[in-house]
Design a protein around this motif. Structure first.
Motif, PDB file in Angstrom:
ATOM      1  N   ARG A  19       0.823  -1.157  -0.094  1.00  0.00           N
ATOM      2  CA  ARG A  19      -0.061  -0.165   0.044  1.00  0.00           C
ATOM      3  C   ARG A  19       0.812   1.224   0.003  1.00  0.00           C
ATOM      4  NH1 ARG A  19      -4.357  -0.364   4.562  1.00  0.00           N
ATOM      5  NH2 ARG A  19      -5.135   1.432   3.618  1.00  0.00           N
ATOM      6  N   LEU A  20       1.948   1.185   1.017  1.00  0.00           N
ATOM      7  CA  LEU A  20       2.833   2.249   0.588  1.00  0.00           C
ATOM      8  C   LEU A  20       3.574   2.491  -0.837  1.00  0.00           C
ATOM      9  CD1 LEU A  20       5.074   1.904   3.911  1.00  0.00           C
ATOM     10  CD2 LEU A  20       3.661   3.646   3.259  1.00  0.00           C
ATOM     11  N   ARG A  21       3.787   1.584  -1.536  1.00  0.00           N
ATOM     12  CA  ARG A  21       4.226   1.586  -2.724  1.00  0.00           C
ATOM     13  C   ARG A  21       3.322   2.631  -3.881  1.00  0.00           C
ATOM     14  NH1 ARG A  21       6.733  -3.364  -2.028  1.00  0.00           N
ATOM     15  NH2 ARG A  21       4.996  -4.253  -3.266  1.00  0.00           N
ATOM     16  N   THR A  22       1.978   2.038  -3.610  1.00  0.00           N
ATOM     17  CA  THR A  22       0.912   2.714  -4.324  1.00  0.00           C
ATOM     18  C   THR A  22       0.452   4.115  -3.906  1.00  0.00           C
ATOM     19  OG1 THR A  22      -0.867   1.269  -3.063  1.00  0.00           O
ATOM     20  CG2 THR A  22       0.355   0.352  -5.133  1.00  0.00           C
ATOM     21  N   ALA A  23       0.205   3.900  -2.698  1.00  0.00           N
ATOM     22  CA  ALA A  23      -0.495   5.305  -2.104  1.00  0.00           C
ATOM     23  C   ALA A  23       0.526   6.462  -1.570  1.00  0.00           C
ATOM     24  CB  ALA A  23      -1.281   5.001  -0.976  1.00  0.00           C
ATOM     25  N   GLY A  24       1.645   6.134  -1.135  1.00  0.00           N
ATOM     26  CA  GLY A  24       2.144   7.027  -0.436  1.00  0.00           C
ATOM     27  C   GLY A  24       3.596   7.148  -1.225  1.00  0.00           C
ATOM     28  N   GLY A  25       4.389   8.303  -0.821  1.00  0.00           N
ATOM     29  CA  GLY A  25       5.527   8.819  -1.522  1.00  0.00           C
ATOM     30  C   GLY A  25       6.569   8.354  -0.754  1.00  0.00           C
ATOM     31  N   PRO A  26       7.796   9.032  -1.445  1.00  0.00           N
ATOM     32  CA  PRO A  26       8.883   8.313  -0.691  1.00  0.00           C
ATOM     33  C   PRO A  26       9.054   9.062   0.709  1.00  0.00           C
ATOM     34  CG  PRO A  26       9.336   9.861  -2.488  1.00  0.00           C
ATOM     35  CD  PRO A  26       7.878   9.475  -2.623  1.00  0.00           C
ATOM     36  N   ARG A  27       8.315  10.053   1.026  1.00  0.00           N
ATOM     37  CA  ARG A  27       8.359  10.633   2.370  1.00  0.00           C
ATOM     38  C   ARG A  27       7.850   9.585   3.512  1.00  0.00           C
ATOM     39  NH1 ARG A  27       4.831  15.259   3.951  1.00  0.00           N
ATOM     40  NH2 ARG A  27       5.299  15.109   6.042  1.00  0.00           N
ATOM     41  N   LEU A  28       6.755   9.306   3.052  1.00  0.00           N
ATOM     42  CA  LEU A  28       6.032   8.349   3.906  1.00  0.00           C
ATOM     43  C   LEU A  28       6.925   6.960   4.177  1.00  0.00           C
ATOM     44  CD1 LEU A  28       3.452   8.073   5.359  1.00  0.00           C
ATOM     45  CD2 LEU A  28       2.318   7.083   3.574  1.00  0.00           C
ATOM     46  N   ARG A  29       7.490   6.592   2.896  1.00  0.00           N
ATOM     47  CA  ARG A  29       8.425   5.207   3.135  1.00  0.00           C
ATOM     48  C   ARG A  29       9.382   5.538   3.976  1.00  0.00           C
ATOM     49  NH1 ARG A  29       7.116   4.452  -2.386  1.00  0.00           N
ATOM     50  NH2 ARG A  29       9.087   5.401  -3.023  1.00  0.00           N
ATOM     51  N   GLN A  30      10.090   6.743   3.925  1.00  0.00           N
ATOM     52  CA  GLN A  30      11.437   6.876   4.707  1.00  0.00           C
ATOM     53  C   GLN A  30      11.009   7.212   6.062  1.00  0.00           C
ATOM     54  OE1 GLN A  30      12.787  10.664   2.715  1.00  0.00           O
ATOM     55  NE2 GLN A  30      13.785   9.422   1.176  1.00  0.00           N
ATOM     56  N   ARG A 160       2.867  -0.866  16.636  1.00  0.00           N
ATOM     57  CA  ARG A 160       2.405   0.663  16.855  1.00  0.00           C
ATOM     58  C   ARG A 160       2.773   1.597  15.808  1.00  0.00           C
ATOM     59  NH1 ARG A 160       3.954   5.671  18.750  1.00  0.00           N
ATOM     60  NH2 ARG A 160       6.016   4.972  19.117  1.00  0.00           N
ATOM     61  N   VAL A 161       4.005   1.377  15.310  1.00  0.00           N
ATOM     62  CA  VAL A 161       4.128   2.301  13.921  1.00  0.00           C
ATOM     63  C   VAL A 161       3.474   1.861  12.952  1.00  0.00           C
ATOM     64  CG1 VAL A 161       6.137   2.437  12.352  1.00  0.00           C
ATOM     65  CG2 VAL A 161       6.672   2.639  14.818  1.00  0.00           C
ATOM     66  N   LEU A 162       2.951   0.399  12.700  1.00  0.00           N
ATOM     67  CA  LEU A 162       2.218  -0.055  11.542  1.00  0.00           C
ATOM     68  C   LEU A 162       0.708   0.624  11.697  1.00  0.00           C
ATOM     69  CD1 LEU A 162       3.364  -3.610  11.166  1.00  0.00           C
ATOM     70  CD2 LEU A 162       4.044  -1.705   9.885  1.00  0.00           C
ATOM     71  N   ARG A 163       0.347   0.629  12.803  1.00  0.00           N
ATOM     72  CA  ARG A 163      -0.939   1.261  13.117  1.00  0.00           C
ATOM     73  C   ARG A 163      -1.042   2.665  12.602  1.00  0.00           C
ATOM     74  NH1 ARG A 163      -0.966  -1.803  17.857  1.00  0.00           N
ATOM     75  NH2 ARG A 163      -0.306   0.228  19.064  1.00  0.00           N
ATOM     76  N   ASP A 164       0.094   3.380  13.393  1.00  0.00           N
ATOM     77  CA  ASP A 164       0.063   4.750  12.727  1.00  0.00           C
ATOM     78  C   ASP A 164       0.204   5.205  11.276  1.00  0.00           C
ATOM     79  OD1 ASP A 164       0.219   5.380  15.606  1.00  0.00           O
ATOM     80  OD2 ASP A 164       2.008   5.693  15.350  1.00  0.00           O
ATOM     81  N   VAL A 165       1.083   4.356  10.490  1.00  0.00           N
ATOM     82  CA  VAL A 165       1.241   4.414   9.129  1.00  0.00           C
ATOM     83  C   VAL A 165      -0.227   4.048   8.626  1.00  0.00           C
ATOM     84  CG1 VAL A 165       2.312   3.464   7.036  1.00  0.00           C
ATOM     85  CG2 VAL A 165       3.649   4.334   9.263  1.00  0.00           C
ATOM     86  N   ARG A 166      -0.930   3.129   8.660  1.00  0.00           N
ATOM     87  CA  ARG A 166      -2.141   2.552   8.378  1.00  0.00           C
ATOM     88  C   ARG A 166      -3.389   3.448   8.454  1.00  0.00           C
ATOM     89  NH1 ARG A 166      -3.015  -1.937  11.350  1.00  0.00           N
ATOM     90  NH2 ARG A 166      -1.465  -3.061  10.074  1.00  0.00           N
ATOM     91  N   ARG A 167      -3.114   4.222   9.726  1.00  0.00           N
ATOM     92  CA  ARG A 167      -4.127   5.203   9.830  1.00  0.00           C
ATOM     93  C   ARG A 167      -3.781   6.292   9.025  1.00  0.00           C
ATOM     94  NH1 ARG A 167      -4.173   6.188  15.546  1.00  0.00           N
ATOM     95  NH2 ARG A 167      -2.085   6.706  15.045  1.00  0.00           N
ATOM     96  N   ASP A 168      -2.739   6.703   8.680  1.00  0.00           N
ATOM     97  CA  ASP A 168      -2.326   7.939   7.908  1.00  0.00           C
ATOM     98  C   ASP A 168      -2.681   7.617   6.227  1.00  0.00           C
ATOM     99  OD1 ASP A 168      -1.422   9.248   9.743  1.00  0.00           O
ATOM    100  OD2 ASP A 168       1.064   8.793   9.190  1.00  0.00           O
ATOM    101  N   LEU A 169      -2.735   6.250   6.056  1.00  0.00           N
ATOM    102  CA  LEU A 169      -3.094   5.989   4.556  1.00  0.00           C
ATOM    103  C   LEU A 169      -4.420   5.806   4.367  1.00  0.00           C
ATOM    104  CD1 LEU A 169      -0.391   2.869   3.878  1.00  0.00           C
ATOM    105  CD2 LEU A 169      -0.591   5.094   2.826  1.00  0.00           C
ATOM    106  N   GLU A 170      -5.318   5.595   5.387  1.00  0.00           N
ATOM    107  CA  GLU A 170      -6.865   5.536   5.320  1.00  0.00           C
ATOM    108  C   GLU A 170      -7.365   7.086   5.431  1.00  0.00           C
ATOM    109  OE1 GLU A 170      -7.841   3.124   8.399  1.00  0.00           O
ATOM    110  OE2 GLU A 170      -7.375   1.264   7.649  1.00  0.00           O
TER     111      GLU A 170
END
Length: 170
Positions: A19-30, A160-170
């Motif tokens: 999902r990060l590859r499709t939705a997020g940019g490099p900043r979110l992955r970093q 916890r990090v995964l929950r935060d990132v998932r919340r940002d993607l939704e």
């Protein structure tokens, strides 16, 4: 002894990576990689501190034997602590890894961290292959005991990090 501890390949982490590859940019992955690295760093510090403070007891010098300063250019336990590394991967198999990097150890150190893990370090005296010494690591298990104590904390932080990132993607 396992050479490394890894938290990777879980279904949630793999799906989130896609999902990060499709939705997020490099900043979110970093940001994700930085936070996962920070989750693994306390375990790395614990391992380094444990090996720095690991007592090695020897039989002592026999009567009439000579000794002297160590011929190596850096302290032994500091060298071993410097070999504990952390890496973060993204892509098909995302996750964090804490491992012992043998390339950062002295060339003749070989499998010393694993010998200390087992509780017995046998080595030539000042590189003299005709004289050997045995040192005992008490308590043994510096790697596995530290990993067992630190892995739940690392897993909880990654979750916890995964929950935060998932919340940002939704």
């Amino acid at each position: 002894m396992p050479n490394s501890v890894q938290i990777l390949g879980t279904g949630q982490l793999t799906a989130l990576s896609r999902r990060l590859r499709t939705a997020g940019g490099p900043r979110l992955r970093q940001n994700l990689a930085r936070r996962i690295r920070r989750a693994a760093e306390p375990l790395q510090r614990d391992l380094q501190q444990r090996i720095r403070n690991q007592p090695l007891v020897s039989e002592g010098r026999k009567a009439g034997k000579r000794g002297g300063p160590s011929p190596t250019h850096r302290p032994f336990r500091q060298m071993l602590a410097g070999g504990v590394r952390t890496s973060v991967r993204q892509g098909a198999s995302p996750g964090a890894r804490v491992w012992m990097d043998k390339s950062r150890l002295e060339p003749d150190a070989g499998n010393v961290p694993w010998q200390i893990q087992d509780g017995r370090l046998r080595h030539p005296v000042f590189a003299n292959r005709r004289r050997w010494a045995t040192q005992w690591a008490r308590p043994s298990g510096w790697w596995t005991k530290t990993i067992q104590a630190g892995t739940p904390r690392m897993q909880a932080e990654v979750a916890r990090v995964l929950r935060d990132v998932r919340r940002d993607l939704e």
